[in-house]
Write a protein that holds these residues in place. Structure first.
Motif, PDB file in Angstrom:
ATOM      1  N   ALA A   1       0.813  -1.215   0.000  1.00 40.79           N
ATOM      2  CA  ALA A   1       0.000   0.000   0.000  1.00 40.79           C
ATOM      3  C   ALA A   1       0.850   1.269   0.000  1.00 40.79           C
ATOM      4  CB  ALA A   1      -0.936   0.004   1.212  1.00 40.79           C
ATOM      5  N   GLY A   2       2.151   1.128   0.163  1.00 41.79           N
ATOM      6  CA  GLY A   2       3.032   2.295   0.201  1.00 41.79           C
ATOM      7  C   GLY A   2       3.453   2.807  -1.168  1.00 41.79           C
ATOM      8  N   ILE A   3       3.118   2.083  -2.220  1.00 41.00           N
ATOM      9  CA  ILE A   3       3.504   2.526  -3.562  1.00 41.00           C
ATOM     10  C   ILE A   3       2.703   3.772  -3.924  1.00 41.00           C
ATOM     11  CG2 ILE A   3       3.528   1.944  -6.024  1.00 41.00           C
ATOM     12  CD1 ILE A   3       3.960  -1.018  -5.117  1.00 41.00           C
ATOM     13  N   ARG A   4       3.415   4.840  -4.265  1.00 39.65           N
ATOM     14  CA  ARG A   4       2.799   6.122  -4.593  1.00 39.65           C
ATOM     15  C   ARG A   4       2.831   6.433  -6.086  1.00 39.65           C
ATOM     16  NH1 ARG A   4       0.344   5.475  -0.782  1.00 39.65           N
ATOM     17  NH2 ARG A   4       0.969   5.986   1.305  1.00 39.65           N
ATOM     18  N   LEU A   5       3.755   5.780  -6.809  1.00 37.24           N
ATOM     19  CA  LEU A   5       3.940   6.065  -8.225  1.00 37.24           C
ATOM     20  C   LEU A   5       4.274   4.783  -8.969  1.00 37.24           C
ATOM     21  CD1 LEU A   5       4.396   8.026 -10.648  1.00 37.24           C
ATOM     22  CD2 LEU A   5       6.765   8.258  -9.850  1.00 37.24           C
TER      23      LEU A   5
ATOM     24  N   LEU B   1      -1.628  -0.045 -20.267  1.00 36.01           N
ATOM     25  CA  LEU B   1      -2.901   0.678 -20.222  1.00 36.01           C
ATOM     26  C   LEU B   1      -3.997  -0.171 -19.594  1.00 36.01           C
ATOM     27  CD1 LEU B   1      -2.774   2.531 -23.649  1.00 36.01           C
ATOM     28  CD2 LEU B   1      -2.536   3.525 -21.373  1.00 36.01           C
ATOM     29  N   SER B   2      -4.038  -1.445 -19.919  1.00 32.11           N
ATOM     30  CA  SER B   2      -5.019  -2.340 -19.294  1.00 32.11           C
ATOM     31  C   SER B   2      -4.758  -2.460 -17.799  1.00 32.11           C
ATOM     32  CB  SER B   2      -4.984  -3.730 -19.946  1.00 32.11           C
ATOM     33  OG  SER B   2      -5.361  -3.653 -21.298  1.00 32.11           O
ATOM     34  N   MET B   3      -3.469  -2.505 -17.419  1.00 33.92           N
ATOM     35  CA  MET B   3      -3.123  -2.542 -16.004  1.00 33.92           C
ATOM     36  C   MET B   3      -3.648  -1.305 -15.286  1.00 33.92           C
ATOM     37  SD  MET B   3      -0.096  -1.508 -13.623  1.00 33.92           S
ATOM     38  CE  MET B   3      -0.171  -0.078 -14.577  1.00 33.92           C
ATOM     39  N   ALA B   4      -3.445  -0.126 -15.889  1.00 37.49           N
ATOM     40  CA  ALA B   4      -3.921   1.122 -15.273  1.00 37.49           C
ATOM     41  C   ALA B   4      -5.437   1.100 -15.113  1.00 37.49           C
ATOM     42  CB  ALA B   4      -3.486   2.314 -16.114  1.00 37.49           C
ATOM     43  N   GLU B   5      -6.134   0.620 -16.122  1.00 31.47           N
ATOM     44  CA  GLU B   5      -7.596   0.536 -16.040  1.00 31.47           C
ATOM     45  C   GLU B   5      -8.030  -0.397 -14.918  1.00 31.47           C
ATOM     46  OE1 GLU B   5      -8.275   1.420 -20.809  1.00 31.47           O
ATOM     47  OE2 GLU B   5      -8.179  -0.655 -20.101  1.00 31.47           O
ATOM     48  N   ARG B   6      -7.306  -1.492 -14.733  1.00 25.68           N
ATOM     49  CA  ARG B   6      -7.641  -2.433 -13.658  1.00 25.68           C
ATOM     50  C   ARG B   6      -7.268  -1.886 -12.283  1.00 25.68           C
ATOM     51  NH1 ARG B   6      -6.143  -8.445 -15.552  1.00 25.68           N
ATOM     52  NH2 ARG B   6      -6.957  -8.863 -13.465  1.00 25.68           N
TER      53      ARG B   6
ATOM     54  N   ASN C   1      -8.173   1.614  -6.773  1.00 25.70           N
ATOM     55  CA  ASN C   1      -7.116   2.510  -6.318  1.00 25.70           C
ATOM     56  C   ASN C   1      -7.117   3.764  -7.178  1.00 25.70           C
ATOM     57  OD1 ASN C   1      -4.715   3.841  -5.711  1.00 25.70           O
ATOM     58  ND2 ASN C   1      -3.642   1.938  -5.264  1.00 25.70           N
ATOM     59  N   LYS C   2      -7.609   4.838  -6.607  1.00 24.29           N
ATOM     60  CA  LYS C   2      -7.676   6.113  -7.327  1.00 24.29           C
ATOM     61  C   LYS C   2      -6.522   7.045  -6.943  1.00 24.29           C
ATOM     62  CE  LYS C   2     -11.851   4.990  -8.823  1.00 24.29           C
ATOM     63  NZ  LYS C   2     -11.971   4.165  -9.978  1.00 24.29           N
ATOM     64  N   THR C   3      -5.710   6.627  -5.965  1.00 26.24           N
ATOM     65  CA  THR C   3      -4.699   7.540  -5.436  1.00 26.24           C
ATOM     66  C   THR C   3      -3.298   7.323  -5.989  1.00 26.24           C
ATOM     67  OG1 THR C   3      -4.305   6.123  -3.523  1.00 26.24           O
ATOM     68  CG2 THR C   3      -5.955   7.863  -3.281  1.00 26.24           C
ATOM     69  N   VAL C   4      -2.959   6.102  -6.394  1.00 24.38           N
ATOM     70  CA  VAL C   4      -1.609   5.873  -6.919  1.00 24.38           C
ATOM     71  C   VAL C   4      -1.453   6.632  -8.236  1.00 24.38           C
ATOM     72  CG1 VAL C   4      -2.115   3.735  -8.200  1.00 24.38           C
ATOM     73  CG2 VAL C   4       0.190   4.150  -7.332  1.00 24.38           C
ATOM     74  N   ASN C   5      -0.331   7.315  -8.378  1.00 26.06           N
ATOM     75  CA  ASN C   5      -0.026   8.024  -9.619  1.00 26.06           C
ATOM     76  C   ASN C   5       0.584   7.048 -10.617  1.00 26.06           C
ATOM     77  OD1 ASN C   5      -0.652  10.830  -8.839  1.00 26.06           O
ATOM     78  ND2 ASN C   5       0.932  10.463  -7.318  1.00 26.06           N
ATOM     79  N   ILE C   6       0.166   7.137 -11.865  1.00 20.13           N
ATOM     80  CA  ILE C   6       0.687   6.254 -12.909  1.00 20.13           C
ATOM     81  C   ILE C   6       1.207   7.109 -14.055  1.00 20.13           C
ATOM     82  CG2 ILE C   6       0.184   4.390 -14.522  1.00 20.13           C
ATOM     83  CD1 ILE C   6      -2.166   3.609 -12.659  1.00 20.13           C
TER      84      ILE C   6
ATOM     85  N   LYS D   1       7.707  15.016  -6.625  1.00 17.92           N
ATOM     86  CA  LYS D   1       6.417  15.620  -6.286  1.00 17.92           C
ATOM     87  C   LYS D   1       5.313  14.567  -6.229  1.00 17.92           C
ATOM     88  CE  LYS D   1       7.305  20.205  -8.091  1.00 17.92           C
ATOM     89  NZ  LYS D   1       7.077  21.149  -9.176  1.00 17.92           N
ATOM     90  N   LEU D   2       5.342  13.625  -7.176  1.00 11.85           N
ATOM     91  CA  LEU D   2       4.292  12.607  -7.238  1.00 11.85           C
ATOM     92  C   LEU D   2       4.373  11.585  -6.104  1.00 11.85           C
ATOM     93  CD1 LEU D   2       4.093  12.044 -11.088  1.00 11.85           C
ATOM     94  CD2 LEU D   2       2.377  13.138  -9.622  1.00 11.85           C
ATOM     95  N   VAL D   3       5.559  11.369  -5.542  1.00 16.16           N
ATOM     96  CA  VAL D   3       5.667  10.458  -4.405  1.00 16.16           C
ATOM     97  C   VAL D   3       5.572  11.200  -3.074  1.00 16.16           C
ATOM     98  CG1 VAL D   3       6.945   8.698  -5.672  1.00 16.16           C
ATOM     99  CG2 VAL D   3       8.217  10.407  -4.371  1.00 16.16           C
ATOM    100  N   GLY D   4       5.491  12.520  -3.155  1.00 18.20           N
ATOM    101  CA  GLY D   4       5.309  13.311  -1.943  1.00 18.20           C
ATOM    102  C   GLY D   4       6.593  13.573  -1.186  1.00 18.20           C
ATOM    103  N   GLY D   5       7.712  13.657  -1.903  1.00 12.26           N
ATOM    104  CA  GLY D   5       8.961  13.872  -1.173  1.00 12.26           C
ATOM    105  C   GLY D   5       9.950  14.710  -1.898  1.00 12.26           C
TER     106      GLY D   5
END
Length: 122
Positions: A45-49, A62-67, A74-79, A118-122
């Motif tokens: 759950a710690g993966i941010r990007l 792209l299919s992975m991102a859709e899944r 998971n709407k919060t992880v940046n891809i 910026k995307l990982v918050g650090g």
């Protein structure tokens, strides 16, 4: 617990990208395709990007991102897609799946490290 998941079927690309990110103080995990990435995202759950290739066996990026957005909810992880693909249709599909960015290979770490941080918050 990793901050960034690098997903590419090329071990060379995984190593190049991951080594650069690690040398810049970021924690990195690796996946060999989209299916492997889904498992890693479920487990950490710690993966941010997620930095992900588009064209891979078993499950493309792209299919992975859709899944990730749909099946995992998971709407919060940046891809960000890291790929040789640059077609407007693919980019549009990516935007619809919540992709935050599109980097055309080859990977230029110094050019993107600020955005990555910026995307990982650090």
């Amino acid at each position: 617990m990793a901050q960034i998941l690098v997903v590419d079927d090329s071990s060379t690309v995984r190593t190049e990208v991951g080594s650069f990110l690690s040398s810049n103080g970021l924690s990195v995990a690796y996946a060999v395709d989209g299916r492997d990435a889904l498992g890693k995202l479920r487990a950490d759950a710690g993966i941010r990007l997620v930095l992900c290739d588009v064209n891979m066996p078993n499950l493309d990026g792209l299919s992975m991102a859709e899944r990730v957005r749909g099946e995992l909810g998971n709407k919060t992880v940046n891809i960000i897609m890291l790929t040789t693909e640059n077609s407007p249709a693919m980019k549009e599909r990516g935007r619809a799946a919540g992709i935050k960015g599109w980097i055309v290979k080859p990977f230029n770490g110094p050019a993107v490290i600020g955005s990555v941080r910026k995307l990982v918050g650090g």
